[in-house]
Design a protein around this motif. Structure first.
Motif, PDB file in Angstrom:
ATOM      1  N   ALA A 112     -20.936 -93.217 -34.366  1.00  0.00           N
ATOM      2  CA  ALA A 112     -20.346 -92.509 -35.516  1.00  0.00           C
ATOM      3  C   ALA A 112     -20.451 -93.362 -36.776  1.00  0.00           C
ATOM      4  CB  ALA A 112     -18.886 -92.162 -35.232  1.00  0.00           C
ATOM      5  N   GLU A 113     -20.195 -94.645 -36.635  1.00  0.00           N
ATOM      6  CA  GLU A 113     -20.298 -95.542 -37.786  1.00  0.00           C
ATOM      7  C   GLU A 113     -21.749 -95.745 -38.193  1.00  0.00           C
ATOM      8  OE1 GLU A 113     -19.236-100.121 -38.979  1.00  0.00           O
ATOM      9  OE2 GLU A 113     -17.927 -99.085 -37.561  1.00  0.00           O
ATOM     10  N   SER A 163      -8.591 -91.063 -21.124  1.00  0.00           N
ATOM     11  CA  SER A 163      -9.328 -89.930 -21.654  1.00  0.00           C
ATOM     12  C   SER A 163     -10.235 -90.425 -22.764  1.00  0.00           C
ATOM     13  CB  SER A 163      -8.345 -88.889 -22.197  1.00  0.00           C
ATOM     14  OG  SER A 163      -8.997 -87.979 -23.030  1.00  0.00           O
ATOM     15  N   VAL A 164     -11.503 -90.081 -22.660  1.00  0.00           N
ATOM     16  CA  VAL A 164     -12.447 -90.466 -23.715  1.00  0.00           C
ATOM     17  C   VAL A 164     -12.033 -89.806 -25.026  1.00  0.00           C
ATOM     18  CG1 VAL A 164     -14.833 -90.298 -24.494  1.00  0.00           C
ATOM     19  CG2 VAL A 164     -14.343 -90.895 -22.116  1.00  0.00           C
ATOM     20  N   ALA A 165     -11.705 -88.518 -24.972  1.00  0.00           N
ATOM     21  CA  ALA A 165     -11.292 -87.820 -26.193  1.00  0.00           C
ATOM     22  C   ALA A 165     -10.077 -88.493 -26.821  1.00  0.00           C
ATOM     23  CB  ALA A 165     -10.988 -86.356 -25.892  1.00  0.00           C
ATOM     24  N   GLN A 166      -9.105 -88.846 -25.995  1.00  0.00           N
ATOM     25  CA  GLN A 166      -7.902 -89.504 -26.498  1.00  0.00           C
ATOM     26  C   GLN A 166      -8.246 -90.842 -27.153  1.00  0.00           C
ATOM     27  OE1 GLN A 166      -4.942 -90.122 -23.477  1.00  0.00           O
ATOM     28  NE2 GLN A 166      -3.477 -91.008 -24.891  1.00  0.00           N
ATOM     29  N   ASP A 210     -19.570 -87.442 -40.708  1.00  0.00           N
ATOM     30  CA  ASP A 210     -18.394 -86.951 -41.418  1.00  0.00           C
ATOM     31  C   ASP A 210     -17.273 -86.563 -40.463  1.00  0.00           C
ATOM     32  OD1 ASP A 210     -19.433 -86.970 -44.217  1.00  0.00           O
ATOM     33  OD2 ASP A 210     -20.934 -85.660 -43.297  1.00  0.00           O
ATOM     34  N   ALA A 211     -17.636 -86.216 -39.225  1.00  0.00           N
ATOM     35  CA  ALA A 211     -16.629 -85.822 -38.235  1.00  0.00           C
ATOM     36  C   ALA A 211     -17.197 -85.989 -36.828  1.00  0.00           C
ATOM     37  CB  ALA A 211     -16.200 -84.381 -38.453  1.00  0.00           C
ATOM     38  N   ASP A 246      -8.706 -94.193 -31.918  1.00  0.00           N
ATOM     39  CA  ASP A 246      -9.412 -95.326 -32.522  1.00  0.00           C
ATOM     40  C   ASP A 246     -10.349 -94.970 -33.674  1.00  0.00           C
ATOM     41  OD1 ASP A 246      -8.111 -96.986 -30.732  1.00  0.00           O
ATOM     42  OD2 ASP A 246      -9.761 -97.001 -29.296  1.00  0.00           O
ATOM     43  N   SER A 247     -10.616 -93.695 -33.900  1.00  0.00           N
ATOM     44  CA  SER A 247     -11.570 -93.317 -34.942  1.00  0.00           C
ATOM     45  C   SER A 247     -10.942 -93.359 -36.328  1.00  0.00           C
ATOM     46  CB  SER A 247     -12.103 -91.906 -34.686  1.00  0.00           C
ATOM     47  OG  SER A 247     -13.030 -91.558 -35.696  1.00  0.00           O
TER      48      SER A 247
END
Length: 146
Positions: free
Chosen positions: A103-104, A128-131, A109-110, A136-137
């Motif tokens: 992402a970086e 959970s990966v999503a969590q 943007d999202a 952290d994002s």
């Protein structure tokens, strides 16, 4: 151009929910570019007679050995049918860290993540990966549920 990262795993309902969320973005077909990311988890095993160099070598080849799940092809097809530009990326590593690094790197943007139903205890025990991405994002994270 609005750039979105969609980490895709092998769960088809979760993938379809992510694609639906992307298609629902305002003016998606005209101004959204999607980076589809599949993260191959590293093999973490103690060295044995083969030695740690074997594990390191295996991790370097894991993308070829595991292949890309069918859900990535489904995502590409669904996005193309909606007129949305998409590009596929594979990486090997710990999923949350890899997603945030990509992402970086791509300056997205999202991030659009899919979730699965878990009990609160299940989330604590299994994580959970999503969590992890949400917590952290430093970028907006859109959560899609099947």
């Amino acid at each position: 151009m609005y750039r979105v990262l969609a980490p895709i795993d092998s769960d088809e309902p979760r993938t379809r929910a992510q694609i639906e969320a992307i298609r629902d973005l305002p003016e998606a077909a005209e101004s959204v570019r999607v980076d589809l990311l599949h993260v191959h988890e590293e093999i973490d095993a103690p060295g044995d007679e083969a030695g740690t160099s074997y594990i390191r070598e295996l991790n370097e080849r894991i993308e070829d050995l595991q292949g890309t799940p069918d859900t990535v092809g489904i995502a590409v097809e669904e996005l193309e049918n909606a007129g949305i530009e998409a590009e596929i990326h594979d990486i090997t590593g710990e999923p949350v860290s890899a997603i945030l690094e990509v992402a970086e790197e791509f300056d997205v943007d999202a991030i659009v993540v899919g979730t699965r139903s878990q009990t609160p205890v299940g989330k604590v025990v299994f994580g959970s990966v999503a969590q992890g991405v949400i917590i952290d994002s430093d970028r907006p994270v859109l959560v899609a549920t099947p």
